[in-house]
Design a protein around this motif. Structure first.
Motif, PDB file in Angstrom:
ATOM      1  N   GLY A 188       0.903  -1.207   0.164  1.00 28.31           N
ATOM      2  CA  GLY A 188       0.169   0.043  -0.107  1.00 28.31           C
ATOM      3  C   GLY A 188       0.797   1.203   0.208  1.00 28.31           C
ATOM      4  O   GLY A 188       2.056   1.261  -0.682  1.00 28.31           O
ATOM      5  N   LYS A 189       0.424   2.293   0.725  1.00 27.39           N
ATOM      6  CA  LYS A 189       1.025   3.601   0.594  1.00 27.39           C
ATOM      7  C   LYS A 189       2.215   3.690   1.432  1.00 27.39           C
ATOM      8  O   LYS A 189       3.076   4.365   1.124  1.00 27.39           O
ATOM      9  N   GLU A 190       2.255   2.823   2.644  1.00 26.87           N
ATOM     10  CA  GLU A 190       3.640   2.639   3.443  1.00 26.87           C
ATOM     11  C   GLU A 190       4.506   1.764   2.884  1.00 26.87           C
ATOM     12  O   GLU A 190       4.136   0.686   2.747  1.00 26.87           O
ATOM     13  N   ASP A 191       5.825   1.997   2.791  1.00 18.73           N
ATOM     14  CA  ASP A 191       6.846   1.017   2.213  1.00 18.73           C
ATOM     15  C   ASP A 191       8.100   1.445   3.044  1.00 18.73           C
ATOM     16  O   ASP A 191       8.799   2.559   2.492  1.00 18.73           O
ATOM     17  N   SER A 192       8.621   1.190   4.051  1.00 15.67           N
ATOM     18  CA  SER A 192       9.646   1.520   4.861  1.00 15.67           C
ATOM     19  C   SER A 192      11.069   1.448   4.063  1.00 15.67           C
ATOM     20  O   SER A 192      11.908   2.160   4.211  1.00 15.67           O
ATOM     21  N   PHE A 193      11.138   0.300   3.322  1.00 19.40           N
ATOM     22  CA  PHE A 193      12.451   0.414   2.649  1.00 19.40           C
ATOM     23  C   PHE A 193      12.554   1.076   1.549  1.00 19.40           C
ATOM     24  O   PHE A 193      13.455   1.944   1.092  1.00 19.40           O
ATOM     25  N   ARG A 194      11.263   1.624   0.850  1.00 24.54           N
ATOM     26  CA  ARG A 194      11.226   2.689  -0.279  1.00 24.54           C
ATOM     27  C   ARG A 194      11.691   4.016   0.501  1.00 24.54           C
ATOM     28  O   ARG A 194      12.380   4.471   0.143  1.00 24.54           O
ATOM     29  N   ASP A 195      11.017   4.206   1.570  1.00 23.13           N
ATOM     30  CA  ASP A 195      11.250   5.581   2.455  1.00 23.13           C
ATOM     31  C   ASP A 195      12.772   5.657   2.767  1.00 23.13           C
ATOM     32  O   ASP A 195      13.345   6.660   2.619  1.00 23.13           O
ATOM     33  N   PHE A 196      13.431   4.331   3.248  1.00 25.52           N
ATOM     34  CA  PHE A 196      14.925   4.527   3.427  1.00 25.52           C
ATOM     35  C   PHE A 196      15.687   4.813   2.175  1.00 25.52           C
ATOM     36  O   PHE A 196      16.497   5.608   2.451  1.00 25.52           O
ATOM     37  N   VAL A 197      15.307   4.006   1.139  1.00 24.25           N
ATOM     38  CA  VAL A 197      15.965   4.526   0.033  1.00 24.25           C
ATOM     39  C   VAL A 197      16.112   5.981  -0.488  1.00 24.25           C
ATOM     40  O   VAL A 197      17.102   6.551  -0.761  1.00 24.25           O
ATOM     41  N   LEU A 198      14.665   6.535  -0.472  1.00 25.99           N
ATOM     42  CA  LEU A 198      14.570   7.901  -0.779  1.00 25.99           C
ATOM     43  C   LEU A 198      15.113   8.657   0.439  1.00 25.99           C
ATOM     44  O   LEU A 198      15.787   9.839  -0.117  1.00 25.99           O
ATOM     45  N   ASP A 199      15.150   8.454   1.447  1.00 27.50           N
ATOM     46  CA  ASP A 199      16.077   9.057   2.319  1.00 27.50           C
ATOM     47  C   ASP A 199      17.535   9.334   2.058  1.00 27.50           C
ATOM     48  O   ASP A 199      18.145  10.336   2.104  1.00 27.50           O
ATOM     49  N   GLN A 200      18.106   7.881   1.782  1.00 28.56           N
ATOM     50  CA  GLN A 200      19.350   7.964   1.602  1.00 28.56           C
ATOM     51  C   GLN A 200      19.929   8.752   0.110  1.00 28.56           C
ATOM     52  O   GLN A 200      20.827   9.315  -0.006  1.00 28.56           O
ATOM     53  N   LEU A 201      18.811   8.657  -0.763  1.00 25.06           N
ATOM     54  CA  LEU A 201      19.003   9.485  -2.124  1.00 25.06           C
ATOM     55  C   LEU A 201      18.427  10.955  -2.096  1.00 25.06           C
ATOM     56  O   LEU A 201      18.640  11.830  -3.073  1.00 25.06           O
ATOM     57  N   HIS A 202      18.179  11.598  -0.777  1.00 24.33           N
ATOM     58  CA  HIS A 202      17.663  12.897  -0.910  1.00 24.33           C
ATOM     59  C   HIS A 202      18.603  13.983  -1.227  1.00 24.33           C
ATOM     60  O   HIS A 202      18.099  15.104  -1.764  1.00 24.33           O
ATOM     61  N   ALA A 203      19.797  13.746  -1.307  1.00 26.39           N
ATOM     62  CA  ALA A 203      20.671  14.828  -1.945  1.00 26.39           C
ATOM     63  C   ALA A 203      20.717  15.003  -3.275  1.00 26.39           C
ATOM     64  O   ALA A 203      21.197  15.837  -4.071  1.00 26.39           O
ATOM     65  N   LEU A 204      19.957  14.019  -4.065  1.00 28.74           N
ATOM     66  CA  LEU A 204      19.553  14.157  -5.467  1.00 28.74           C
ATOM     67  C   LEU A 204      18.859  15.260  -5.934  1.00 28.74           C
ATOM     68  O   LEU A 204      18.998  16.025  -6.878  1.00 28.74           O
ATOM     69  N   GLY A 205      17.910  15.881  -4.988  1.00 27.61           N
ATOM     70  CA  GLY A 205      17.002  16.823  -5.375  1.00 27.61           C
ATOM     71  C   GLY A 205      15.950  16.341  -6.156  1.00 27.61           C
ATOM     72  O   GLY A 205      14.965  15.880  -5.324  1.00 27.61           O
ATOM     73  N   ASP A 206      15.621  16.609  -7.367  1.00 27.04           N
ATOM     74  CA  ASP A 206      14.426  16.024  -8.121  1.00 27.04           C
ATOM     75  C   ASP A 206      14.204  14.600  -8.217  1.00 27.04           C
ATOM     76  O   ASP A 206      14.142  14.098  -9.291  1.00 27.04           O
ATOM     77  N   ILE A 207      14.208  13.946  -7.142  1.00 28.35           N
ATOM     78  CA  ILE A 207      13.951  12.447  -7.274  1.00 28.35           C
ATOM     79  C   ILE A 207      12.544  12.444  -7.219  1.00 28.35           C
ATOM     80  O   ILE A 207      11.824  13.099  -6.291  1.00 28.35           O
ATOM     81  N   ARG A 208      11.928  11.261  -7.838  1.00 34.44           N
ATOM     82  CA  ARG A 208      10.560  11.126  -7.938  1.00 34.44           C
ATOM     83  C   ARG A 208      10.389   9.375  -7.711  1.00 34.44           C
ATOM     84  O   ARG A 208      11.298   8.672  -8.306  1.00 34.44           O
ATOM     85  N   CYS A 209       9.437   9.198  -7.019  1.00 33.77           N
ATOM     86  CA  CYS A 209       9.216   7.532  -6.886  1.00 33.77           C
ATOM     87  C   CYS A 209       7.694   7.376  -7.313  1.00 33.77           C
ATOM     88  O   CYS A 209       6.915   8.046  -6.825  1.00 33.77           O
ATOM     89  N   ARG A 210       7.705   6.301  -8.319  1.00 30.24           N
ATOM     90  CA  ARG A 210       6.330   5.953  -8.799  1.00 30.24           C
ATOM     91  C   ARG A 210       6.003   4.305  -8.644  1.00 30.24           C
ATOM     92  O   ARG A 210       6.949   3.722  -8.967  1.00 30.24           O
ATOM     93  N   ALA A 211       4.762   4.006  -8.022  1.00 29.70           N
ATOM     94  CA  ALA A 211       4.584   2.739  -7.813  1.00 29.70           C
ATOM     95  C   ALA A 211       4.306   2.123  -9.381  1.00 29.70           C
ATOM     96  O   ALA A 211       3.685   2.706 -10.017  1.00 29.70           O
ATOM     97  N   MET A 212       4.777   0.837  -9.420  1.00 28.39           N
ATOM     98  CA  MET A 212       4.704   0.100 -10.620  1.00 28.39           C
ATOM     99  C   MET A 212       5.293  -1.132 -10.611  1.00 28.39           C
ATOM    100  O   MET A 212       6.026  -1.503  -9.649  1.00 28.39           O
TER     101      MET A 212
END
Length: 159
Positions: free
Chosen positions: A39-63
């Protein structure tokens, strides 16, 4: 451990060396993956996005049962089943293979040879992970040609 998600697998320790047979996800990431909820919450995805925050314009789409990662308009990564994969080419793929990593295989019959799993040591180091992500986003695959109109009215009429 107070929280069941903090429990280490039987026989594991925080300082145990990683063997080729061990899961490629660090103990920290295993905890995030174990807490993942469809569903909407995924802690591993959130961890990855947090690790990549320095990229700036990063987007994540469910697929496809996971998530696609974009830097601007460039699709460069896949988060799937508690693992992270980045886009590679002939030059960068060797780095992944030297680290014992394999291609994205969402099923027994499907292998995406341009996306390789990110080594756990890289996943844990936000600065290194960001560098690998930029490299993945810089890989330019074949892009679709612009659509050409077809059907009625698509041809110039002769006078």
């Amino acid at each position: 451990p107070k929280d069941p998600s903090d429990a280490l697998p039987s026989g594991a320790s925080e300082t145990a060396p990683h063997s080729p047979q061990s899961n490629r996800i660090s103990l920290l990431c295993k905890r995030y993956a174990a807490m993942s909820v469809k569903g909407k919450e995924d802690s591993f995805r959130d961890f990855v996005l947090d690790q990549l925050h320095a990229l700036g314009d990063i987007r994540c789409r469910a697929m496809f049962g996971g998530y696609g990662l974009y830097l601007g308009e460039d699709f460069f990564g896949i988060v799937y089943d508690g693992r992270l994969y980045f886009k590679t080419d002939e030059g960068t793929r060797k780095k992944y293979e030297r680290n014992g990593m394999g291609p994205f295989t969402p099923s027994e019959t499907q292998v995406l040879k341009n996306y390789f799993e990110v080594p756990e040591e890289v996943l844990e180091d936000a600065e290194e992970l960001t560098a690998w992500a930029r490299e993945g986003a810089a890989r330019k695959g074949k892009r679709k040609a612009p659509a050409v109109p077809s059907g009625r009215g698509s041809r110039r009429r002769r006078p």
